[in-house]
Design a protein around this motif. Structure first.
Motif, PDB file in Angstrom:
ATOM      1  N   THR A   1       0.832  -1.199   0.000  1.00  0.00           N
ATOM      2  CA  THR A   1       0.000   0.000   0.000  1.00  0.00           C
ATOM      3  C   THR A   1       0.866   1.248   0.000  1.00  0.00           C
ATOM      4  O   THR A   1       2.101   1.164   0.075  1.00  0.00           O
ATOM      5  N   LEU A   2       0.223   2.395  -0.074  1.00  0.00           N
ATOM      6  CA  LEU A   2       0.952   3.652   0.073  1.00  0.00           C
ATOM      7  C   LEU A   2       1.654   3.693   1.426  1.00  0.00           C
ATOM      8  O   LEU A   2       2.811   4.128   1.530  1.00  0.00           O
ATOM      9  N   ASP A   3       0.986   3.232   2.473  1.00  0.00           N
ATOM     10  CA  ASP A   3       1.619   3.207   3.795  1.00  0.00           C
ATOM     11  C   ASP A   3       2.837   2.294   3.816  1.00  0.00           C
ATOM     12  O   ASP A   3       3.807   2.570   4.532  1.00  0.00           O
TER      13      ASP A   3
ATOM     14  N   ILE B   1      -4.322  11.301  -3.546  1.00  0.00           N
ATOM     15  CA  ILE B   1      -3.883  10.038  -4.114  1.00  0.00           C
ATOM     16  C   ILE B   1      -2.908  10.331  -5.253  1.00  0.00           C
ATOM     17  O   ILE B   1      -2.879  11.448  -5.781  1.00  0.00           O
TER      18      ILE B   1
ATOM     19  N   ASP C   1      -5.445   7.284  -9.844  1.00  0.00           N
ATOM     20  CA  ASP C   1      -6.364   6.142  -9.952  1.00  0.00           C
ATOM     21  C   ASP C   1      -6.956   6.026 -11.346  1.00  0.00           C
ATOM     22  O   ASP C   1      -7.909   5.267 -11.565  1.00  0.00           O
TER      23      ASP C   1
ATOM     24  N   ASP D   1      -6.411  -5.144  -8.426  1.00  0.00           N
ATOM     25  CA  ASP D   1      -6.251  -4.935  -6.988  1.00  0.00           C
ATOM     26  C   ASP D   1      -4.813  -5.071  -6.511  1.00  0.00           C
ATOM     27  O   ASP D   1      -4.520  -4.791  -5.360  1.00  0.00           O
TER      28      ASP D   1
ATOM     29  N   HIS E   1      -2.257  -0.248  -4.983  1.00  0.00           N
ATOM     30  CA  HIS E   1      -2.710   0.476  -3.789  1.00  0.00           C
ATOM     31  C   HIS E   1      -1.740   1.579  -3.379  1.00  0.00           C
ATOM     32  O   HIS E   1      -2.147   2.538  -2.716  1.00  0.00           O
TER      33      HIS E   1
ATOM     34  N   THR F   1      -3.294   4.352  -5.449  1.00  0.00           N
ATOM     35  CA  THR F   1      -4.706   4.718  -5.298  1.00  0.00           C
ATOM     36  C   THR F   1      -5.154   4.925  -3.863  1.00  0.00           C
ATOM     37  O   THR F   1      -6.249   5.453  -3.638  1.00  0.00           O
ATOM     38  N   ASP F   2      -4.341   4.539  -2.891  1.00  0.00           N
ATOM     39  CA  ASP F   2      -4.715   4.767  -1.491  1.00  0.00           C
ATOM     40  C   ASP F   2      -4.586   6.243  -1.137  1.00  0.00           C
ATOM     41  O   ASP F   2      -3.675   6.922  -1.601  1.00  0.00           O
TER      42      ASP F   2
ATOM     43  N   HIS G   1      -2.753  10.014   4.433  1.00  0.00           N
ATOM     44  CA  HIS G   1      -3.268  10.528   5.699  1.00  0.00           C
ATOM     45  C   HIS G   1      -2.144  11.214   6.459  1.00  0.00           C
ATOM     46  O   HIS G   1      -1.026  10.695   6.560  1.00  0.00           O
TER      47      HIS G   1
END
Length: 234
Positions: free
Chosen positions: A49-51, A109, A112, A118, A155, A158-159, A162
């Motif tokens: 993911t981005l994280d 983001i 996307d 996925d 991801h 597209t995440d 935060h």
């Protein structure tokens, strides 16, 4: 100064090959990064993911001794990774250089719109980009750049980003803008357009123009290297 170079979508550490020698020659330690999931075309990108990418950079920052300075250089989609790391370690990052990119904001983001599933977002080919993005990319150079690409973890693109620590706004930043003029970017910042995220809120921001396409590390590596070194010296 320990300098971590974060690629944009689809690229690995080799995308910085023409830039890192000048950074090293100027006395900085250059660390071009290959982000998780970009190691090979057949890498497992499920669950990345981005994280994941932000955590990877934060881990590298945490390994730098406290008495050494840290800089981040980020191209394109790597900007959100860099800014997320700044948000988590604002007291450890001394400067950020954004290459044809800028800090996002809460909920930003990377992209996307590129076809993806996925797990994987493959490089879409040059026809997917605007004319200004591919400026100075000859067919031969286009083939060379494409040879550096791997599918990105979808991801990570597209995440939403935060953010939690307002101290991130006080970390000095430089934007090397290549697909528009510095004057046009300044005008957009003054207007506070939403897609620039926190850019208008930064306490210390310098903008340097480098007219070329979206991949200056390939189209104008010497000029980009000089601007990065100038930014690190500020």
């Amino acid at each position: 100064m320990q300098t971590f170079l974060i690629p944009g979508l689809w690229l690995d550490a080799s995308s910085w090959d023409a830039v890192t020698p000048a950074i090293e020659a100027a006395g900085y330690r250059a660390h071009p990064l290959t982000m998780p999931g970009l190691e090979a075309n057949d890498a497992d990108r499920n669950g990345i993911t981005l994280d994941t990418h932000i955590d990877h950079v934060v881990h590298l920052i945490d390994e730098v001794p406290a008495d050494e300075k840290v800089a981040l250089v980020a191209h394109s989609g790597g900007a959100l990774v860099a800014y997320g790391a700044v948000d988590r370690r604002p007291e450890r990052v001394d400067r950020v250089v954004y290459v044809d990119s800028w800090p996002g904001g809460e909920g930003s983001i990377v992209n996307d719109e590129v076809p993806h599933d996925d797990a994987d977002m493959p490089f879409p080919g040059w026809d997917a980009f605007d004319e200004g993005d591919v400026r100075d990319i000859t067919p031969e150079l286009g083939e060379e750049i494409a040879g550096h690409t791997h599918p990105s973890p979808s991801h990570a693109a597209t995440d939403p980003l935060h953010l939690t620590d307002e101290r991130r706004l006080d970390v000095p930043a430089t934007i090397v803008i290549t697909t528009m003029s510095a004057e046009d970017l300044n005008e957009l910042i003054d207007r506070g357009v939403g897609w620039l995220g926190d850019t208008p809120r930064l306490s210390s921001l310098h903008i340097a123009g480098l007219p070329t396409g979206h991949w200056p590390q390939f189209t104008k590596p010497q000029e980009l290297s000089e601007l990065i070194v100038d930014a690190l010296a500020e």
